[in-house]
Design a protein around this motif. Structure first.
Motif, PDB file in Angstrom:
ATOM      1  N   PHE A 126      -2.048  11.755 -11.364  1.00  0.00           N
ATOM      2  CA  PHE A 126      -2.814  10.821 -10.540  1.00  0.00           C
ATOM      3  C   PHE A 126      -2.143   9.458 -10.391  1.00  0.00           C
ATOM      4  O   PHE A 126      -2.739   8.523  -9.855  1.00  0.00           O
ATOM      5  N   THR A 127      -0.920   9.315 -10.872  1.00  0.00           N
ATOM      6  CA  THR A 127      -0.242   8.023 -10.819  1.00  0.00           C
ATOM      7  C   THR A 127      -0.006   7.574  -9.376  1.00  0.00           C
ATOM      8  O   THR A 127       0.458   8.351  -8.538  1.00  0.00           O
ATOM      9  N   LEU A 128      -0.328   6.320  -9.111  1.00  0.00           N
ATOM     10  CA  LEU A 128      -0.014   5.707  -7.824  1.00  0.00           C
ATOM     11  C   LEU A 128       1.074   4.670  -8.088  1.00  0.00           C
ATOM     12  O   LEU A 128       0.832   3.653  -8.751  1.00  0.00           O
ATOM     13  N   ALA A 129       2.273   4.925  -7.606  1.00  0.00           N
ATOM     14  CA  ALA A 129       3.418   4.065  -7.917  1.00  0.00           C
ATOM     15  C   ALA A 129       4.008   3.384  -6.686  1.00  0.00           C
ATOM     16  O   ALA A 129       4.807   2.464  -6.827  1.00  0.00           O
ATOM     17  N   ASP A 130       3.634   3.814  -5.511  1.00  0.00           N
ATOM     18  CA  ASP A 130       4.192   3.264  -4.284  1.00  0.00           C
ATOM     19  C   ASP A 130       3.638   1.859  -4.033  1.00  0.00           C
ATOM     20  O   ASP A 130       2.425   1.688  -3.859  1.00  0.00           O
ATOM     21  N   VAL A 131       4.510   0.862  -4.004  1.00  0.00           N
ATOM     22  CA  VAL A 131       4.071  -0.530  -3.859  1.00  0.00           C
ATOM     23  C   VAL A 131       3.339  -0.750  -2.540  1.00  0.00           C
ATOM     24  O   VAL A 131       2.328  -1.471  -2.493  1.00  0.00           O
ATOM     25  N   THR A 132       3.806  -0.114  -1.469  1.00  0.00           N
ATOM     26  CA  THR A 132       3.138  -0.262  -0.180  1.00  0.00           C
ATOM     27  C   THR A 132       1.709   0.246  -0.243  1.00  0.00           C
ATOM     28  O   THR A 132       0.774  -0.383   0.290  1.00  0.00           O
ATOM     29  N   GLU A 133       1.507   1.382  -0.908  1.00  0.00           N
ATOM     30  CA  GLU A 133       0.158   1.928  -1.038  1.00  0.00           C
ATOM     31  C   GLU A 133      -0.716   1.059  -1.940  1.00  0.00           C
ATOM     32  O   GLU A 133      -1.898   0.860  -1.665  1.00  0.00           O
ATOM     33  N   ILE A 134      -0.134   0.538  -3.018  1.00  0.00           N
ATOM     34  CA  ILE A 134      -0.915  -0.347  -3.898  1.00  0.00           C
ATOM     35  C   ILE A 134      -1.321  -1.606  -3.138  1.00  0.00           C
ATOM     36  O   ILE A 134      -2.468  -2.071  -3.245  1.00  0.00           O
ATOM     37  N   ARG A 135      -0.403  -2.160  -2.344  1.00  0.00           N
ATOM     38  CA  ARG A 135      -0.741  -3.329  -1.525  1.00  0.00           C
ATOM     39  C   ARG A 135      -1.863  -3.003  -0.548  1.00  0.00           C
ATOM     40  O   ARG A 135      -2.755  -3.831  -0.310  1.00  0.00           O
ATOM     41  N   ARG A 136      -1.840  -1.811   0.019  1.00  0.00           N
ATOM     42  CA  ARG A 136      -2.906  -1.412   0.945  1.00  0.00           C
ATOM     43  C   ARG A 136      -4.262  -1.380   0.242  1.00  0.00           C
ATOM     44  O   ARG A 136      -5.279  -1.842   0.783  1.00  0.00           O
ATOM     45  N   VAL A 137      -4.291  -0.840  -0.986  1.00  0.00           N
ATOM     46  CA  VAL A 137      -5.549  -0.785  -1.744  1.00  0.00           C
ATOM     47  C   VAL A 137      -6.063  -2.193  -2.020  1.00  0.00           C
ATOM     48  O   VAL A 137      -7.256  -2.477  -1.862  1.00  0.00           O
ATOM     49  N   ILE A 138      -5.170  -3.106  -2.432  1.00  0.00           N
ATOM     50  CA  ILE A 138      -5.577  -4.481  -2.712  1.00  0.00           C
ATOM     51  C   ILE A 138      -6.082  -5.163  -1.442  1.00  0.00           C
ATOM     52  O   ILE A 138      -7.135  -5.813  -1.443  1.00  0.00           O
ATOM     53  N   GLU A 139      -5.344  -4.995  -0.353  1.00  0.00           N
ATOM     54  CA  GLU A 139      -5.720  -5.634   0.911  1.00  0.00           C
ATOM     55  C   GLU A 139      -7.081  -5.141   1.398  1.00  0.00           C
ATOM     56  O   GLU A 139      -7.896  -5.923   1.913  1.00  0.00           O
ATOM     57  N   ALA A 140      -7.346  -3.855   1.218  1.00  0.00           N
ATOM     58  CA  ALA A 140      -8.597  -3.275   1.705  1.00  0.00           C
ATOM     59  C   ALA A 140      -9.765  -3.512   0.771  1.00  0.00           C
ATOM     60  O   ALA A 140     -10.927  -3.344   1.181  1.00  0.00           O
ATOM     61  N   ASN A 141      -9.481  -3.896  -0.468  1.00  0.00           N
ATOM     62  CA  ASN A 141     -10.545  -4.055  -1.471  1.00  0.00           C
ATOM     63  C   ASN A 141     -10.339  -5.368  -2.232  1.00  0.00           C
ATOM     64  O   ASN A 141     -10.041  -5.382  -3.427  1.00  0.00           O
ATOM     65  N   PRO A 142     -10.520  -6.501  -1.541  1.00  0.00           N
ATOM     66  CA  PRO A 142     -10.148  -7.788  -2.125  1.00  0.00           C
ATOM     67  C   PRO A 142     -11.121  -8.332  -3.172  1.00  0.00           C
ATOM     68  O   PRO A 142     -10.790  -9.300  -3.859  1.00  0.00           O
ATOM     69  N   TRP A 143     -12.304  -7.750  -3.287  1.00  0.00           N
ATOM     70  CA  TRP A 143     -13.278  -8.245  -4.268  1.00  0.00           C
ATOM     71  C   TRP A 143     -12.907  -7.669  -5.635  1.00  0.00           C
ATOM     72  O   TRP A 143     -13.099  -6.498  -5.907  1.00  0.00           O
TER      73      TRP A 143
END
Length: 213
Positions: free
Chosen positions: A7-24
């Motif tokens: 279940f590891t998420l290592a792709d920086v672009t994908e992690i940035r997308r998660v942060i951008e979409a869920n800023p709270w």
């Protein structure tokens, strides 16, 4: 958060997308008085292309957290929800919870008042731009004295994480037909309808198939 290779998420672009979409985000510190948690909106640093974030806390949360003096853990929670064993078909199964989460840890840098003001301006713009008639921070009836007085009650920080743990637990360890069944159930009307989670599962499935190609 315990990591699991499946279940590891290592792709920086994908992690940035998660942060951008869920800023709270949830901000956690271990202090002399015990654990402390606060909740604030967080942005990616627009001067960087890594996982550096910028945010602010209201006074006196800066003192409560010992901001700038000790490590912070910042937690972002993406789409998540219940998965029924009944969606797996006629096989032995138990309930589970699918989710996406990102943990960033490190010691933050305190922003100057001018830097903090720019971050606050960006924060207002980030959310107001979706409104039919955006009310940006410097627009009337606000004036400079009002904005500066409010900004003085906050402390901004920048965090370049020393440790990153990101996890996307979205049934990737199940057969493709089971994943499709869960997605269909989440998209259907019912007590656990969860289209954002279904979309996140579909995204993970497409990525997995792309990696196999």
């Amino acid at each position: 958060m315990r990591q699991n290779p499946s279940f590891t998420l290592a792709d920086v672009t994908e992690i940035r997308r998660v942060i951008e979409a869920n800023p709270w985000a949830t901000i956690v510190s271990s202090t002399d008085d015990g654990l402390v948690a606060s909740h604030y909106a967080v942005l990616l640093d627009d001067d960087r292309d890594d996982l550096t974030i910028v945010a602010h806390v209201g006074r006196p949360d800066d003192l409560i957290h010992g901001l700038g003096e000790r490590e912070l853990l910042v937690v972002f929670q993406g789409p998540h929800g219940y998965v029924s064993p009944g969606w797996y078909g006629d096989v032995p199964a138990v309930p589970t919870w699918n989710y996406t989460a990102v943990h960033l840890a490190g010691t933050p840098e305190i922003l100057t008042p001018d830097e903090n003001l720019r971050v606050l301006d960006r924060l207002v713009e980030r959310f107001e731009n979706g409104m039919p008639e955006p009310r940006l921070m410097w627009q009337r009836p606000n004036d400079a004295a009002f904005v500066e007085r409010l900004a003085a009650g906050t402390v901004g920080f920048r965090l370049t994480p020393a440790r990153v743990v990101a996890k996307r637990k979205l049934s990737q360890n199940k057969p493709v037909e089971t994943i499709e069944s869960v997605i269909a159930a989440l998209e259907s009307e019912g007590p656990y309808t969860n289209r954002p989670l279904a979309a996140e599962m579909r995204r993970a499935q497409v990525a997995r198939e792309g990696n196999r190609a």
